[in-house]
Design a protein around this motif. Structure first.
Motif, short mmCIF file in Angstrom:
data_model
loop_
_atom_site.label_atom_id
_atom_site.label_comp_id
_atom_site.label_asym_id
_atom_site.label_seq_id
_atom_site.Cartn_x
_atom_site.Cartn_y
_atom_site.Cartn_z
N CYS A 64 53.19 1.68 0.50
CA CYS A 64 53.96 2.20 -0.63
C CYS A 64 54.60 3.55 -0.29
N PHE A 65 53.94 4.33 0.52
CA PHE A 65 54.55 5.58 0.98
C PHE A 65 55.83 5.28 1.76
N ALA A 66 55.77 4.29 2.63
CA ALA A 66 56.96 3.93 3.42
C ALA A 66 58.08 3.40 2.54
N HIS A 67 57.74 2.72 1.45
CA HIS A 67 58.74 2.15 0.54
C HIS A 67 59.13 3.14 -0.57
N ASP A 68 58.51 4.32 -0.62
CA ASP A 68 58.74 5.29 -1.71
C ASP A 68 58.43 4.70 -3.08
N VAL A 69 57.33 3.96 -3.15
CA VAL A 69 56.93 3.29 -4.39
C VAL A 69 55.75 4.03 -5.02
N PRO A 70 55.83 4.38 -6.31
CA PRO A 70 54.70 5.05 -6.97
C PRO A 70 53.48 4.14 -7.04
N VAL A 71 52.30 4.78 -7.04
CA VAL A 71 51.03 4.06 -7.14
C VAL A 71 50.19 4.71 -8.23
N THR A 72 49.78 3.91 -9.20
CA THR A 72 48.91 4.39 -10.28
C THR A 72 47.57 3.67 -10.19
N PRO A 73 46.48 4.38 -9.92
CA PRO A 73 45.18 3.73 -9.80
C PRO A 73 44.53 3.47 -11.15
N ARG A 74 43.73 2.42 -11.22
CA ARG A 74 42.89 2.18 -12.39
C ARG A 74 41.66 1.41 -11.98
N GLY A 75 40.62 1.58 -12.77
CA GLY A 75 39.42 0.79 -12.58
C GLY A 75 39.47 -0.39 -13.53
N THR A 76 38.67 -0.31 -14.60
CA THR A 76 38.68 -1.40 -15.58
C THR A 76 39.49 -1.05 -16.82
N GLY A 77 40.16 0.11 -16.81
CA GLY A 77 41.12 0.43 -17.86
C GLY A 77 40.52 0.82 -19.19
#
Length: 471
Positions: A64-77
């Motif tokens: 995702c870093f290479a694609h410039d794509v944001p990443v949002t982490p979550r567990g069980t929400g």
């Protein structure tokens, strides 16, 4: 964003791009707030990536870093103010399958971030130990999500908040760079990522302390209204909870006074034990302390309405545990009955917590209904509130919060989704510098850290740093 190409580059990590599933997974419990519901209801990621190992997490972040794509982490929400909402779309990093309990040893456990707290506790109890602190969403919340999005909970009466020294031993964190690094954080460094919503690193391993296990007794103590004035019963419950927290020999795990009419209206399965107009104190008490607890109750105006250790199987049938009447499960039970309500998060500072609770309760009769959680904060027993609010307008909600602040009762705003505006965690220069180091492109959970987005952010205007509030 070329989703097809990204999925191919993310192989072998499991991915999902079905729009309905992605939107469902993109949501946490933000809808507790009518303000956040208006602001965030249409937010969705573009893709879900579900790693099962640290190596797969690294692969996702690097790709995702290479694609410039944001990443949002979550567990069980299970967070309830938008911590896991992907404001910029991109990839939702679902860590719920990365969930092994790796080690249980004397006084500590090690687990992957997606491990559900109830499962950790189940395994710990095989050695006579238990998790010292957990949210009311114990049965479904992940340990990584608790640390990254929460602040305390059941057990805070003894151990304070998650960010208090000793409540987290060690975290293993992966950065989002061209070549992600693995960092082992302990001591002061834990503050960089604790309750940071995954904005500056992805937790891949957690080490936390365990305590001795007890078969906690669930108790409801009732306080009858004096004549027609139910307010007197409420203040009796408030004082009882405070005094119980100060009893050195009575071991409790949770103490939660709840003002009438909340118990009879919202605690539907326990309603058969509760009189009309009755405020209650929801308690969890160690079995060995029950005789002392009963003696303590008998000395005051309250009476035991229900105790799980003496209740019949028929009485206990279908009842949720006491902690699912407390913390933000109180709000959840209210929302199931009346979806128009919302809530606040309020600190009543020591040593004037009782008088401040009384003053605020009198200020908003029938509009703001009391719910307190007693905690240990800076070595003192005090309380903060998660009161139920009858919502009318956003302007009135802001006015209620402003009045609390003016009266010396700080608000930790559950109607904001950024770290700083919620008031529960200060972003300082050290934390901001760590984000620059660990997430140089700002791709981790973007939009949640005001200090990152605003180069003129004034650190000196942040006044609250309170570690004892649950998510």
């Amino acid at each position: 964003m070329d989703v097809g190409r990204l999925i191919a580059d993310l192989t072998p990590v499991k991915c999902e791009d079905n729009a309905a599933i992605v939107k469902q997974k993109s949501r946490d419990f933000f809808w507790y707030s009518p303000v956040l519901k208006r602001q965030l209801d249409d937010v969705t990621a573009d893709l879900i990536a579900s790693p099962v190992s640290e190596a797969e997490v690294i692969h996702v972040l690097k790709t995702c870093f290479a694609h410039d794509v944001p990443v949002t982490p979550r567990g069980t929400g299970t967070g309830n103010y938008g911590q896991a909402m992907p404001l910029s779309g991109g990839v939702l990093l679902d860590l719920s399958r990365f969930n092994k309990v790796k080690q249980i040893s004397t006084g500590r456990f090690v687990a992957e971030p997606g491990a559900v707290i109830a499962e950790i506790d189940k395994q710990a109890r095989q050695s006579g130990q238990e998790v010292r602190m957990h949210p009311s969403t114990y049965a479904t919340a992940s340990i990584g999500g608790f640390i990254a999005g929460g602040s305390g909970g059941v057990g805070s009466i003894n151990f304070g908040g998650l960010r208090d020294l000793g409540n987290v031993i060690r975290l293993r964190v992966v950065t989002m760079e061209a070549e992600p690094r693995i960092l082992e954080l302990g001591g002061e460094d834990l503050q960089k990522v604790s309750h940071a919503y995954g904005t500056n690193g992805i937790i891949t391993e957690v080490e936390m302390p365990l305590g001795p296990a007890y078969d906690w007794v669930d108790v409801l103590v009732g306080f009858e209204p004096a004549g027609s004035d139910a307010f007197d019963g409420w203040m009796e419950a408030v004082r009882f909870g405070n005094d119980l927290g100060l009893q050195d020999g009575i071991l409790t795990k949770n103490i939660a006074p709840v003002q009438a009419p909340i118990p009879e209206q919202y605690f539907l399965r326990h309603r058969k034990f509760i009189m009309s107009g009755q405020s209650v104190c929801v308690c969890m008490v160690a079995p060995f302390a029950m005789d002392a607890f009963a003696t303590f109750v008998a000395r005051g105006p309250g009476s035991i309405l229900y105790r799980s250790d003496t209740a019949s199987d028929e009485e206990k049938k279908g009842l949720p545990p006491a902690f699912e009447l407390a913390w933000n499960h109180t709000t959840l039970r209210g929302l199931r009955v009346d979806p128009s309500i919302t809530y606040l998060q309020v600190l009543y500072p020591f040593p004037d917590q009782i008088t401040r609770v009384e003053a605020m309760s009198k200020r908003f009769p029938g509009e703001v209904m009391g719910h307190l959680e007693y905690v240990r904060f800076d070595g003192h027993v005090t309380c903060f509130g998660l009161p139920i609010v009858k919502f009318t307008t956003e302007e009135r909600l802001e006015e209620i919060m402003r009045i609390h602040e003016e009266e010396g009762c700080p608000i930790f705003n559950p109607h904001r989704y950024t770290l700083e505006e919620g008031g529960m965690k200060q972003t300082d220069a050290v934390q901001l510098d760590f984000k620059r180091e660990a997430d140089p492109k700002g791709l981790l959970n973007p939009g949640k850290m005001v200090a990152w987005d605003n180069p003129d952010f004034d650190f000196s205007k942040q006044t609250y740093l309170f570690p004892g509030l649950e998510r």
